[in-house]
Design a protein around this motif. Structure first.
Motif, PDB file in Angstrom:
ATOM      1  N   GLY A 119       7.104  10.180   7.327  1.00  0.00           N
ATOM      2  CA  GLY A 119       7.682  11.023   6.276  1.00  0.00           C
ATOM      3  C   GLY A 119       6.641  11.667   5.385  1.00  0.00           C
ATOM      4  N   MET A 120       7.054  11.980   4.150  1.00  0.00           N
ATOM      5  CA  MET A 120       6.207  12.778   3.249  1.00  0.00           C
ATOM      6  C   MET A 120       5.745  12.052   2.004  1.00  0.00           C
ATOM      7  N   HIS A 121       6.509  11.080   1.531  1.00  0.00           N
ATOM      8  CA  HIS A 121       6.079  10.412   0.291  1.00  0.00           C
ATOM      9  C   HIS A 121       6.543   8.958   0.285  1.00  0.00           C
ATOM     10  N   ALA A 122       5.638   8.092  -0.250  1.00  0.00           N
ATOM     11  CA  ALA A 122       5.807   6.638  -0.153  1.00  0.00           C
ATOM     12  C   ALA A 122       5.774   6.247   1.330  1.00  0.00           C
ATOM     13  N   THR A 123       4.785   6.793   2.013  1.00  0.00           N
ATOM     14  CA  THR A 123       4.685   6.585   3.460  1.00  0.00           C
ATOM     15  C   THR A 123       4.417   5.110   3.767  1.00  0.00           C
ATOM     16  N   PRO A 124       4.961   4.628   4.896  1.00  0.00           N
ATOM     17  CA  PRO A 124       4.671   3.237   5.259  1.00  0.00           C
ATOM     18  C   PRO A 124       3.179   2.983   5.446  1.00  0.00           C
ATOM     19  N   SER A 125       2.407   3.990   5.861  1.00  0.00           N
ATOM     20  CA  SER A 125       0.968   3.744   6.078  1.00  0.00           C
ATOM     21  C   SER A 125       0.253   3.478   4.755  1.00  0.00           C
ATOM     22  N   GLU A 126       0.549   4.267   3.727  1.00  0.00           N
ATOM     23  CA  GLU A 126      -0.144   4.029   2.450  1.00  0.00           C
ATOM     24  C   GLU A 126       0.347   2.741   1.799  1.00  0.00           C
ATOM     25  N   VAL A 127       1.648   2.468   1.937  1.00  0.00           N
ATOM     26  CA  VAL A 127       2.172   1.204   1.394  1.00  0.00           C
ATOM     27  C   VAL A 127       1.533   0.017   2.127  1.00  0.00           C
ATOM     28  N   ALA A 128       1.360   0.141   3.451  1.00  0.00           N
ATOM     29  CA  ALA A 128       0.754  -0.947   4.232  1.00  0.00           C
ATOM     30  C   ALA A 128      -0.670  -1.239   3.759  1.00  0.00           C
ATOM     31  N   ILE A 129      -1.422  -0.172   3.448  1.00  0.00           N
ATOM     32  CA  ILE A 129      -2.814  -0.373   2.997  1.00  0.00           C
ATOM     33  C   ILE A 129      -2.842  -1.124   1.667  1.00  0.00           C
ATOM     34  N   THR A 130      -1.937  -0.765   0.750  1.00  0.00           N
ATOM     35  CA  THR A 130      -1.925  -1.483  -0.536  1.00  0.00           C
ATOM     36  C   THR A 130      -1.400  -2.905  -0.360  1.00  0.00           C
ATOM     37  N   GLN A 131      -0.527  -3.122   0.626  1.00  0.00           N
ATOM     38  CA  GLN A 131      -0.070  -4.495   0.907  1.00  0.00           C
ATOM     39  C   GLN A 131      -1.235  -5.349   1.380  1.00  0.00           C
ATOM     40  N   TYR A 132      -2.043  -4.783   2.249  1.00  0.00           N
ATOM     41  CA  TYR A 132      -3.201  -5.519   2.761  1.00  0.00           C
ATOM     42  C   TYR A 132      -4.209  -5.787   1.655  1.00  0.00           C
ATOM     43  N   ARG A 133      -4.440  -4.798   0.798  1.00  0.00           N
ATOM     44  CA  ARG A 133      -5.521  -4.905  -0.186  1.00  0.00           C
ATOM     45  C   ARG A 133      -5.077  -5.512  -1.513  1.00  0.00           C
ATOM     46  N   HIS A 134      -3.768  -5.401  -1.855  1.00  0.00           N
ATOM     47  CA  HIS A 134      -3.379  -5.770  -3.219  1.00  0.00           C
ATOM     48  C   HIS A 134      -2.139  -6.652  -3.295  1.00  0.00           C
ATOM     49  N   ARG A 135      -1.009  -6.154  -2.848  1.00  0.00           N
ATOM     50  CA  ARG A 135       0.229  -6.838  -3.222  1.00  0.00           C
ATOM     51  C   ARG A 135       1.377  -6.372  -2.338  1.00  0.00           C
ATOM     52  N   VAL A 136       2.212  -7.343  -1.913  1.00  0.00           N
ATOM     53  CA  VAL A 136       3.413  -7.015  -1.142  1.00  0.00           C
ATOM     54  C   VAL A 136       4.629  -7.143  -2.055  1.00  0.00           C
ATOM     55  N   VAL A 137       5.381  -6.059  -2.181  1.00  0.00           N
ATOM     56  CA  VAL A 137       6.666  -6.108  -2.887  1.00  0.00           C
ATOM     57  C   VAL A 137       7.741  -6.274  -1.805  1.00  0.00           C
ATOM     58  N   GLU A 138       8.556  -7.325  -1.922  1.00  0.00           N
ATOM     59  CA  GLU A 138       9.506  -7.615  -0.851  1.00  0.00           C
ATOM     60  C   GLU A 138      10.478  -6.445  -0.637  1.00  0.00           C
TER      61      GLU A 138
END
Ligand code: NI
Length: 247
Positions: free
Chosen positions: A152-171
């Motif tokens: 998609g275009m915004h709040a992409t799973p790829s960018e969310v995945a990177i922040t999950q790996y580096r910072h924090r997972v929101v369920e």
């Protein structure tokens, strides 16, 4: 090596051996129900740092206040005008040039930054290269494999995945897929050309624009991060070989 964690004698010593620097640019804006407000800035900064570790590049602090007016109806978003952002970028580059940097590599993570970045960097007495972390073939292959059209275009799973790996997972808590975007919508809104804030929120109530963030996992984030850091490090090394004046 992070500029903000260096002393001035360390920066002076670095400049004896290199005139290159990476400047990350992100945003401070909503990224859907499970994406962090700082997603773009965190991705830009982390990938820049990872690349810098691979190729010995100096990494300036992320520029995280950028244009995101369409997201101002979502709490937490902070937007500055394209003019202000461009002016900050221009003056940051002027400062880097004053200290002897002649190769400025901008690692971007927010679509709406691209036009003002082009405008602000066109006439600097240094070589400037602008890349977004998703520009690279190995990164895109992973995005396609993992998520297909749900990127998609915004709040992409790829960018969310990177922040999950580096910072924090929101369920995700059974996050449903968002509305599927038409090819026409994608074409007409490329580069984050979205409308007025209230209308944008009414159209995309949870903030995702065609992106199924719920597909993201930290494991995918790690693979995306590794692919992006490697690609940026290689591209940066090639950039250093280009002439220092003009772009
Ligand atoms: Ni983003």
């Amino acid at each position: 090596m992070r500029l903000d964690l260096c002393t001035w004698p360390e920066v002076e010593a670095y400049l004896q051996g290199s005139n290159g620097v990476i400047v990350p640019t992100g945003s401070t804006e909503q990224h859907g129900p499970i994406g962090l407000i700082g997603t773009d800035s965190l991705c830009a900064q982390d990938i820049a740092e990872g690349a810098g570790a691979l190729c010995g590049a100096m990494v300036a602090p992320v520029i995280g206040y950028t244009p995101a007016p369409f997201n101002m109806a979502f709490p937490g978003t902070l937007s500055v005008s394209a003019e202000t952002f461009g002016q900050v970028v221009g003056e940051v580059i002027d400062g880097l040039v004053q200290h002897g940097f002649r190769h400025v590599y901008i690692l971007n993570a927010h679509g709406a930054n691209l036009e003002p970045l082009q405008a602000a960097t066109g006439s600097k007495p240094a070589a400037v290269r602008i890349r977004s972390w998703w520009d690279f073939t190995p990164v895109n292959a992973l995005r396609r494999d993992y998520y297909g059209d749900w990127e998609g275009m915004h709040a992409t799973p790829s960018e969310v995945a990177i922040t999950q790996y580096r910072h924090r997972v929101v369920e995700a808590q059974d996050l449903d897929p968002p509305e599927k975007l038409s090819a026409r919508y994608v074409r007409d809104h490329a580069g984050d050309r979205h409308g007025a804030p209230d209308a944008h929120r009414a159209r995309f109530p949870d903030g995702r624009v065609g992106s199924h963030s719920g597909l993201a996992t930290p494991q995918q984030g790690r693979a995306l991060f590794d692919a992006a850091t490697k690609a940026v490090a290689e591209d940066y090394a090639a950039f250093l070989e280009t002439p220092a004046s003009g772009s």
